[in-house]
Design an enzyme around this catalytic site. Sequence first.
Site, short mmCIF file in Angstrom:
data_model
loop_
_atom_site.label_atom_id
_atom_site.label_comp_id
_atom_site.label_asym_id
_atom_site.label_seq_id
_atom_site.Cartn_x
_atom_site.Cartn_y
_atom_site.Cartn_z
N GLY A 240 11.43 -17.28 1.73
CA GLY A 240 10.96 -16.20 2.58
C GLY A 240 9.72 -17.06 3.27
O GLY A 240 9.94 -16.94 4.43
N ASP A 241 8.66 -17.25 2.79
CA ASP A 241 7.63 -17.66 3.70
C ASP A 241 7.23 -19.19 3.10
O ASP A 241 6.00 -19.70 2.94
CB ASP A 241 6.35 -16.86 3.35
CG ASP A 241 5.79 -16.60 2.01
OD1 ASP A 241 6.58 -17.16 0.84
OD2 ASP A 241 4.62 -16.23 1.51
N GLU A 242 8.12 -19.99 2.56
CA GLU A 242 7.93 -21.44 2.11
C GLU A 242 8.59 -22.33 2.96
O GLU A 242 9.66 -22.18 3.50
CB GLU A 242 8.68 -21.50 0.58
CG GLU A 242 7.85 -21.01 -0.42
CD GLU A 242 8.65 -21.24 -1.81
OE1 GLU A 242 8.75 -22.23 -2.06
OE2 GLU A 242 9.14 -20.06 -2.43
#
Lengths: 344, 196
Positions: A240-242
């Site tokens: 997701g936000d990596e």
Amino acid sequence: MQIPTSLIPTFNKLLPMHLSLSGNGEILHTGPTLEKLNICTNICGQNFLDLFTVSRPRNIKTIDALFASNGRNLHLHLRNDETVKLKGVIIPDADDDGGLINLSFGIGVIKAVTTFGLTSADFAPNDLTIEMLYLIEAKSAAMDESRKLNRRLQSARIVAEEKAFTDGLTGLKNRRAMDDLLKQLIDKGIPFALMHLDLDYFKAVNDTLGHAAGDHVLNRVAKILSEETRDSDTVARVGGDEFVVILPKNPPIEKIELFANRIIKRLQQPIPFKGDFCHVSVSAGTTISNFYTKPDVDQMLLDADLALYASKHKGRAAHTLYTGDLRKNETAGSETEASHQKIA
Amino acid sequence: MHGLINCALERFVRDTYGSPIWADVIRASNIEIDTFEAMLSYKNNITFQILTALSQTLEKPPGEVLEDIGMYLVSHSNNEALRRLMRFSGVTFEDFLYSLDDLHDRARLAVPDLTLPDLELLEEVGGQFELLVRANMPGIGFVLMGVLRAMADDYGALVFLEHKGNVANCEKLSISLLENSFSEGREFHLGRAVGE
């Protein structure tokens, strides 16, 4: 061997490339197709070996040797045009002197048909040449279609592969591409640094400003990462936000630190979105393949992750280089997973 | 159905009526493919769905559409290769008629998985023939009629053709060969010109 006049139409129709020879090699009669080969204005009356050369077997240089080859396969060519190759066979006349030679174009027929403008009427009615020409054209047409199909499938495959290795939202590489690349680097023994980045406060952006804002932030991060990396580096969105950045050829540690700090600094700037501002930052952790005697993808990902969470513990917006100490703390605490959840 | 057949359909529509009409036909036929590969295989019903949609889109009876397809196959400049292959069958149109019995096997020589109809030529008196077309493809007789019409022009022969109906998957065509060399016809050289 003199062909009786009554049989000449038969010979011409059934053996359109025959020659009848006298005992001393004089051509007495030829089939109509041979007349089309531009050999000379009047073939009859000439000596066979003045017009044709026997190239195989090599030792046939005289008319007697030619008759002695009785029934063997002969390879010949025209004296006035060596590119016109022929196959032939000579049968000596048992009673009379002389004999009959029958010729054909062999594999050179395709060229001969075009060069001399031959038609079906130039071949014996039961000659398979026309069928062979048909087959050659039919097969090349079919082969052509297959080749075109192969080309289209090949480009479709390249596009599909590209898609399979790309993150749909940001256009960065995806996890599959990253796994592939890491495996390649390790297999080829190319040293590299592996940086794992995770956005801070991303969930808050999604929750307060909505997913469109979240997507906007992710695209902004992708842009910054792309701008700050070299062509030889790889940036992938792996969750997701990596994000993961792979820096090949073993950059010096100071450079890695500088690179991480530039990114952290740029991401501390609020990101405008439809009149609002999204506030995020990024935490990062890096490990280097040279730290390991035998680098392993999973181990390195785990260690970069460990370094990343050390940055989160430090208060976020920080970068940590992996060291063995981190692992000792990890085993001592053994609660990292839980605290990961909390901090993230 | 062999991709070559669907591909021929597609090329017929694109070359004769243009790609927008092909897009209409595809939409009307409810199939999910919009372009066919000559060397792949497709489900049989796809071909029939396209044909139905084509006949409706063009507002022409299926028989007429099929005959146009047959004509297109051997007379359009994009199909010169096919015309040449047909011309290898004989020196005159009559020769060509006599070689039709071999068409099925000839096609197989070139493309082993392509099944064309079984053809049987029955000779009657005075240049009168009957052609029996046996296949599991209703309407294929009309395609063949188009092919024969175009080939007659190609050879320069004058013929009268008539479709006599279909009984138990066997379509019957009547062929009257009025004149073998009525006009010049088109040229045919055994050797292909370089670059063709």
